[in-house]
Design an enzyme around this catalytic site. Structure first.
Site, short mmCIF file in Angstrom:
data_model
loop_
_atom_site.label_atom_id
_atom_site.label_comp_id
_atom_site.label_asym_id
_atom_site.label_seq_id
_atom_site.Cartn_x
_atom_site.Cartn_y
_atom_site.Cartn_z
N TYR A 147 0.85 -1.18 0.00
CA TYR A 147 0.00 0.00 0.00
C TYR A 147 0.89 1.23 0.00
O TYR A 147 1.87 1.30 0.75
CB TYR A 147 -0.90 0.00 1.23
N ASP A 192 9.43 2.77 -0.37
CA ASP A 192 8.43 3.50 0.42
C ASP A 192 8.65 3.16 1.90
O ASP A 192 8.33 2.08 2.37
CB ASP A 192 7.03 3.08 -0.03
N LYS A 252 4.50 9.13 8.67
CA LYS A 252 4.27 8.57 10.00
C LYS A 252 5.27 9.04 11.06
O LYS A 252 5.12 10.15 11.56
CB LYS A 252 4.16 7.04 9.89
C1 LIG Z 1 0.50 4.77 5.63
C2 LIG Z 1 1.24 4.51 4.39
C3 LIG Z 1 1.13 5.34 3.27
C4 LIG Z 1 0.12 6.44 3.18
O1 LIG Z 1 0.34 7.45 4.10
P1 LIG Z 1 -0.86 8.47 4.47
O2 LIG Z 1 -0.20 9.45 5.36
O3 LIG Z 1 -1.90 7.62 5.13
O4 LIG Z 1 -1.34 9.05 3.19
C5 LIG Z 1 1.97 5.11 2.19
N1 LIG Z 1 2.86 4.11 2.22
C6 LIG Z 1 2.98 3.27 3.26
C7 LIG Z 1 3.99 2.19 3.22
C8 LIG Z 1 2.16 3.43 4.37
O5 LIG Z 1 2.26 2.56 5.39
#
Ligand SMILES: *Cc1c(COP(=O)(O)O)cnc(C)c1O
Length: 431
Positions: free
Chosen positions: A144, A238, A266
């Protein structure tokens, strides 16, 4: 457990907010039951509107590595607020934060701040496409990267590599540029690259945290890097979840595989909306106003979120044993859960890196999304509900990652394990 206020709040919310929630997983759809409406959090614990207390393994889905209402982050935010909330003009703090991230991590020479992980990955893709002058991208089934159109794409049927929209509203004309490969399967990536010949980049969570917790194989990551180089495709790692979570240098540090572009989110915002994308200077300098790739944001790098991020990184730097300590707790928890399940002949697959952990009700090791989906989700739902009633707040889906925060200790973990023993005994008795 009395949850009348949460039930009431949920009913009210559903009148005006779709599903009663501002992000779908919060609705508890895959485990049933009523989502708890949270009144406050402190350290390892959260308290719902009925004043029930839970030990929290969600930690806002990752950001809170020091737990709820951390005193240092809290006072940094309060101090920053006094000087104004946002200027839409550059501030010194932004440079300080970016410099710190660059020194603490690897693969990043230049970086830009944004407000969410979604924005970070979306911007990284645009940059990769501009740099390579190619249109297609490769993502992995089960990873994701936020909810931008290009990334809300899942595998087609059979052996098709071109993806199809995983949500209505995503045009086929966009999803056709996203190829979907199988996690930990380098041949599937090779197939995509050969089929398209127009691949700008491969984007991956090197520690997948959004299909449950599934780490990539080391050999797979090395081969992926080599394959990208061979096909002149950029590698985007990511780290929105794994950055400053799995280790100081994130997943990149653990695998020691360089990325061309990296995304963060995060933890770097310490609970405030802050994310970032960065990487090689020659690529990053294509961004406007140096280059002509457009990317912008009214509140990007706003001083409150940046202050929270600085306070977070400052504490991380001050605590060289942080990730080892958190991993010790993660290992204690996962091995305790596994033993508790096994005592009732319930197979449980567990894994952890740093403060990230996961468990699958599955009799086989999980290496990709297909295998993750073979997990016993009904068993997960039962377990989740029982633990919740006992005051343990796990993510409300089998396909999420758990998080340890520094406010937790061994005694708290042992209490959770003994509650898990009770839960499995009750489940065995009911069946
Ligand atoms: C949470 C997450 C996202 C998206 O981040 P948001 O701040 O919710 O838009 C993208 N990549 C990874 C790996 C994530 O865990």
């Amino acid at each position: 457990m009395n949850i009348l206020q949460s039930i009431n709040d949920f009913n009210e919310a559903k009148q005006v907010i779709p599903g009663g929630v501002n992000s779908p997983v919060r609705a508890f759809g895959s485990v049933g039951g009523t989502p708890r409406f949270i009144a406050k959090g402190k350290g390892a614990y959260i308290y719902d509107e009925d004043n029930n207390m839970y030990i929290d393994f969600v930690q806002s889905w990752g950001p809170l590595i020091f737990g709820h209402a951390d005193a240092v982050i809290e006072s940094a935010i309060i101090e920053a607020i006094k000087d104004g909330l946002s200027f839409g003009a550059p501030t010194e703090k932004e440079t300080t934060l970016v410099k710190q991230i660059i020194t603490l991590t690897q693969s990043v020479e230049k970086m830009r701040l944004v407000n969410s992980g979604t924005e970070a990955t979306m911007s990284a893709l645009r940059l990769a496409r501009a740099y390579t002058q190619k249109d297609d991208i490769i993502k992995f089934e089960g990873c994701y990267h936020g909810h931008s159109d290009s990334l809300l794409v899942s595998a087609g049927s059979g052996c098709a590599t071109f993806g199809h929209p995983s949500s209505p509203g995503v045009p086929n004309d966009i999803s056709k540029h996203t190829l979907v490969a199988r996690y930990n399967d380098i041949e599937s990536v090779r197939l995509c690259l050969e089929e398209s010949k127009n691949v700008a980049c491969v984007i991956i969570e090197a520690l997948a945290g959004n299909m449950g917790f599934v780490p990539a194989d080391e050999e797979f990551m090395r081969d992926l890097r080599a394959l990208c180089d061979k096909h002149n495709a950029l590698l985007i790692i990511d780290e929105v979840m794994s950055g400053f979570r799995a280790s100081l240098r994130g997943a990149i540090g653990l695998y020691n595989v360089e990325a061309d572009l990296v995304t963060y989110g995060k933890v770097i915002g310490g609970g405030m909306p802050l994310a970032a994308f960065g990487g090689r200077a020659d690529i990053m300098d294509m961004l406007s106003p140096v280059g002509n790739v457009y990317q912008a944001g009214t509140l990007s790098g706003n001083p409150i979120a940046v202050s929270a991020g600085l306070a977070t990184l400052c504490q991380i730097k001050a605590n060289p044993m942080l990730y080892e300590d958190l991993e010790g707790l993660a290992k204690r928890l996962t091995s305790g859960l596994k033993a508790a399940a096994l005592a009732h002949n319930i197979p449980l697959q567990v894994d952890c890196r740093g403060s990230m952990f996961g468990f699958f009700f599955n009799d086989k090791q999980v290496k990709n999304f297909e295998q993750a989906k073979c997990s016993d989700v009904a068993m997960f739902a039962k377990f989740h509900q029982k633990m919740l009633e006992k005051g343990v707040y796990f993510a409300c889906s089998q396909f999420e990652t758990g998080f340890i925060c520094s406010a937790m200790n061994e005694a708290m973990i042992d209490e959770v394990i003994s509650k898990a023993q009770e839960a499995f005994t009750e489940i065995a008795y009911e069946d």
